[in-house]
Design an enzyme around this catalytic site. Structure first.
Site, PDB file in Angstrom:
ATOM      1  N   SER A  50     -24.858 -23.152-108.663  1.00 43.10           N
ATOM      2  CA  SER A  50     -25.206 -22.218-107.589  1.00 43.10           C
ATOM      3  C   SER A  50     -25.224 -20.798-108.165  1.00 43.10           C
ATOM      4  O   SER A  50     -24.798 -20.582-109.297  1.00 43.10           O
ATOM      5  CB  SER A  50     -24.150 -22.299-106.488  1.00 43.10           C
ATOM      6  OG  SER A  50     -22.905 -21.857-107.036  1.00 43.10           O
ATOM      7  N   ASP A  82     -29.057 -24.428-107.705  1.00 41.45           N
ATOM      8  CA  ASP A  82     -28.781 -24.808-106.320  1.00 41.45           C
ATOM      9  C   ASP A  82     -28.888 -23.554-105.439  1.00 41.45           C
ATOM     10  O   ASP A  82     -28.243 -22.541-105.719  1.00 41.45           O
ATOM     11  CB  ASP A  82     -27.341 -25.378-106.282  1.00 41.45           C
ATOM     12  CG  ASP A  82     -26.969 -25.970-104.940  1.00 41.45           C
ATOM     13  OD1 ASP A  82     -27.884 -26.419-104.222  1.00 41.45           O
ATOM     14  OD2 ASP A  82     -25.763 -25.986-104.618  1.00 41.45           O
ATOM     15  N   ASP A 104     -34.565 -21.500-101.882  1.00 43.80           N
ATOM     16  CA  ASP A 104     -34.131 -21.689-100.497  1.00 43.80           C
ATOM     17  C   ASP A 104     -34.690 -20.539 -99.654  1.00 43.80           C
ATOM     18  O   ASP A 104     -34.103 -19.471 -99.571  1.00 43.80           O
ATOM     19  CB  ASP A 104     -32.596 -21.729-100.456  1.00 43.80           C
ATOM     20  CG  ASP A 104     -32.047 -21.784 -99.034  1.00 43.80           C
ATOM     21  OD1 ASP A 104     -32.850 -21.735 -98.081  1.00 43.80           O
ATOM     22  OD2 ASP A 104     -30.817 -21.857 -98.890  1.00 43.80           O
ATOM     23  N   GLU A 134     -36.485 -25.727 -99.094  1.00 44.55           N
ATOM     24  CA  GLU A 134     -35.628 -26.075 -97.940  1.00 44.55           C
ATOM     25  C   GLU A 134     -36.308 -25.677 -96.642  1.00 44.55           C
ATOM     26  O   GLU A 134     -36.870 -24.596 -96.513  1.00 44.55           O
ATOM     27  CB  GLU A 134     -34.265 -25.369 -98.028  1.00 44.55           C
ATOM     28  CG  GLU A 134     -33.402 -25.635 -96.776  1.00 44.55           C
ATOM     29  CD  GLU A 134     -31.957 -25.159 -96.883  1.00 44.55           C
ATOM     30  OE1 GLU A 134     -31.405 -25.182 -97.994  1.00 44.55           O
ATOM     31  OE2 GLU A 134     -31.395 -24.758 -95.837  1.00 44.55           O
ATOM     32  N   HIS A 180     -22.396 -27.632 -95.563  1.00 46.43           N
ATOM     33  CA  HIS A 180     -21.668 -27.404 -96.819  1.00 46.43           C
ATOM     34  C   HIS A 180     -20.181 -27.197 -96.534  1.00 46.43           C
ATOM     35  O   HIS A 180     -19.820 -26.608 -95.523  1.00 46.43           O
ATOM     36  CB  HIS A 180     -22.211 -26.154 -97.513  1.00 46.43           C
ATOM     37  CG  HIS A 180     -23.632 -26.280 -97.964  1.00 46.43           C
ATOM     38  ND1 HIS A 180     -24.645 -25.509 -97.459  1.00 46.43           N
ATOM     39  CD2 HIS A 180     -24.200 -27.085 -98.881  1.00 46.43           C
ATOM     40  CE1 HIS A 180     -25.786 -25.825 -98.052  1.00 46.43           C
ATOM     41  NE2 HIS A 180     -25.545 -26.791 -98.919  1.00 46.43           N
ATOM     42  N   GLY A 181     -19.338 -27.654 -97.429  1.00 45.73           N
ATOM     43  CA  GLY A 181     -17.890 -27.404 -97.305  1.00 45.73           C
ATOM     44  C   GLY A 181     -17.173 -28.526 -96.588  1.00 45.73           C
ATOM     45  O   GLY A 181     -17.713 -29.622 -96.418  1.00 45.73           O
ATOM     46  N   GLY A 209     -24.649 -30.837 -98.471  1.00 44.37           N
ATOM     47  CA  GLY A 209     -23.405 -30.940 -97.701  1.00 44.37           C
ATOM     48  C   GLY A 209     -22.927 -32.376 -97.586  1.00 44.37           C
ATOM     49  O   GLY A 209     -22.455 -32.804 -96.527  1.00 44.37           O
ATOM     50  N   ASN A 230     -26.387 -34.083-102.763  1.00 39.85           N
ATOM     51  CA  ASN A 230     -25.612 -32.985-103.363  1.00 39.85           C
ATOM     52  C   ASN A 230     -24.126 -33.098-103.054  1.00 39.85           C
ATOM     53  O   ASN A 230     -23.734 -33.254-101.883  1.00 39.85           O
ATOM     54  CB  ASN A 230     -26.071 -31.647-102.778  1.00 39.85           C
ATOM     55  CG  ASN A 230     -27.437 -31.223-103.263  1.00 39.85           C
ATOM     56  OD1 ASN A 230     -28.128 -31.978-103.930  1.00 39.85           O
ATOM     57  ND2 ASN A 230     -27.822 -30.009-102.933  1.00 39.85           N
ATOM     58  N   THR A 233     -17.965 -29.993-102.811  1.00 38.55           N
ATOM     59  CA  THR A 233     -16.599 -29.891-102.287  1.00 38.55           C
ATOM     60  C   THR A 233     -15.675 -31.019-102.772  1.00 38.55           C
ATOM     61  O   THR A 233     -14.535 -30.757-103.152  1.00 38.55           O
ATOM     62  CB  THR A 233     -16.650 -29.870-100.736  1.00 38.55           C
ATOM     63  OG1 THR A 233     -17.452 -28.739-100.363  1.00 38.55           O
ATOM     64  CG2 THR A 233     -15.278 -29.737-100.119  1.00 38.55           C
TER      65      THR A 233
HETATM   66  P1  13P Z   1     -20.743 -30.073-100.318  1.00 37.12           P
HETATM   67  O1  13P Z   1     -19.914 -28.951-100.879  1.00 37.12           O
HETATM   68  O2  13P Z   1     -20.519 -30.250 -98.874  1.00 37.12           O
HETATM   69  O3  13P Z   1     -20.607 -31.304-101.124  1.00 37.12           O
HETATM   70  O4  13P Z   1     -22.279 -29.614-100.448  1.00 37.12           O
HETATM   71  C1  13P Z   1     -22.850 -29.424-101.710  1.00 37.12           C
HETATM   72  C2  13P Z   1     -24.233 -28.951-101.591  1.00 37.12           C
HETATM   73  O5  13P Z   1     -24.969 -29.323-100.696  1.00 37.12           O
HETATM   74  C3  13P Z   1     -24.733 -28.008-102.620  1.00 37.12           C
HETATM   75  O6  13P Z   1     -25.974 -27.489-102.287  1.00 37.12           O
END
Ligand code: 13P
Length: 284
Positions: A50, A82, A104, A134, A180-181, A209, A230, A233
């Site tokens: 990222s 990313d 994005d 996206e 995400h998260g 996410g 992806n 987390t």
């Molecule tokens: P997570 O952190 O929820 O796994 O998402 C990762 C992601 O989508 C990176 O673009």
């Protein structure tokens, strides 16, 4: 092997009805864990960075580490940006040697998103670099990008058809209920929407996410056109918990290798588990 174009990995995955894991990295140990897991599982893999990871580690460190890692194994490895949010970031990554970038443009309206994505594609094509776009807005926090529940919105299948046919992107990130998260509860995915998108679009789809999404839901998403999943987390959790355990059990420990070694092992385990859920094991 050198870095592989992401497009080819995703087209193979689409044919074979599995998905390639795209795992976020921030440092050497995580890069090593991603390729080690892929190598053990004989799976193609995408290492992604990222903007936050690039700021932390330095773009040429990320590229250098990933190239070395890719050369040390026989499985195909792609390096992907990313959530690039500007044309300039994507160009910096292409210049540095990434084999794939995400632009994005989801904060823009459809026309501007298409125009921005096309600008990136025009340059990326010259270097054989793949491009992910996206559409819709994925909620949650991914490093510097924070999208509240109120701002998030799902992908419109009709817009997705127009976006893919006008841009020719190699992969499309869709918003269908993931974020995400960390999740507060179990996420509910809008599979009807995903099916409708798949009917209109032949482009490999991307599920962001995906940490915390149950395995069955991920598998169902793959059966409806998702070819890239992806994960960030769940790797952070495993990595940090293992390092924290060492510090708690041995408060006098001062050797970073004693913390980061077990952290790397924990990351390998979680990545192997994900690869098996995605069905890409044995595909390389
Ligand atoms: P997570 O952190 O929820 O796994 O998402 C990762 C992601 O989508 C990176 O673009």
């Amino acid at each position: 092997m050198g870095l592989s174009p992401m497009k080819e990995l995703l087209l193979e995955a689409q044919k074979g009805r599995y998905a390639v894991g795209a795992f976020n990295c921030n440092n050497m140990e995580i890069v090593q864990a991603i390729v080690a897991a892929a190598d053990i599982e004989k799976s193609p893999v995408i290492i992604q960075a990222s903007q936050g990871a690039i700021k932390y580690a330095g773009i040429d460190y990320i590229t250098g580490l990933t190239k070395l890692a890719a050369e040390s194994v026989k499985v195909p490895v792609a390096l992907h940006l990313d959530h690039g949010t500007s044309f300039e970031q994507c160009i910096d990554c292409i210049r540095s040697g990434f084999s794939s970038v995400m632009i994005d443009g989801s904060k823009h309206n459809l026309e501007d998103n298409i125009a921005l994505t096309l600008r990136v594609i025009e340059i990326a094509r010259l270097f054989g670099v793949s491009v992910e776009g996206e559409l819709g807005k994925i909620g949650g926090t991914e490093d510097d990008i924070v999208v509240s529940e109120r701002e998030a919105f799902f992908t419109d299948p009709i817009d997705a058809e127009r976006f893919c046919s006008e841009t020719g992107v190699d992969a499309l990130a869709v918003a269908i209920g993931t974020a995400h998260g960390l999740y507060k509860g179990v996420p509910k995915l809008d599979f009807d929407r995903l099916k409708e998108i798949k009917k209109r679009v032949s482009t490999p789809l991307v599920l962001h996410g995906s940490s915390g999404v149950p395995g069955e839901a991920i598998r169902e998403a793959i059966s409806h056109g998702v070819a890239k999943v992806n994960i960030d987390t769940n790797i952070r959790e495993a990595f940090t918990e293992a390092a924290r355990k060492v510090v708690i059990e041995n408060p006098k420990e001062i050797d970073p290798r004693k913390m980061l070694g077990p952290a790397r092992e924990a990351a390998i385990e979680v990545i192997r588990e994900k690869i098996r859920i995605f069905g890409s094991n044995g595909k390389a």
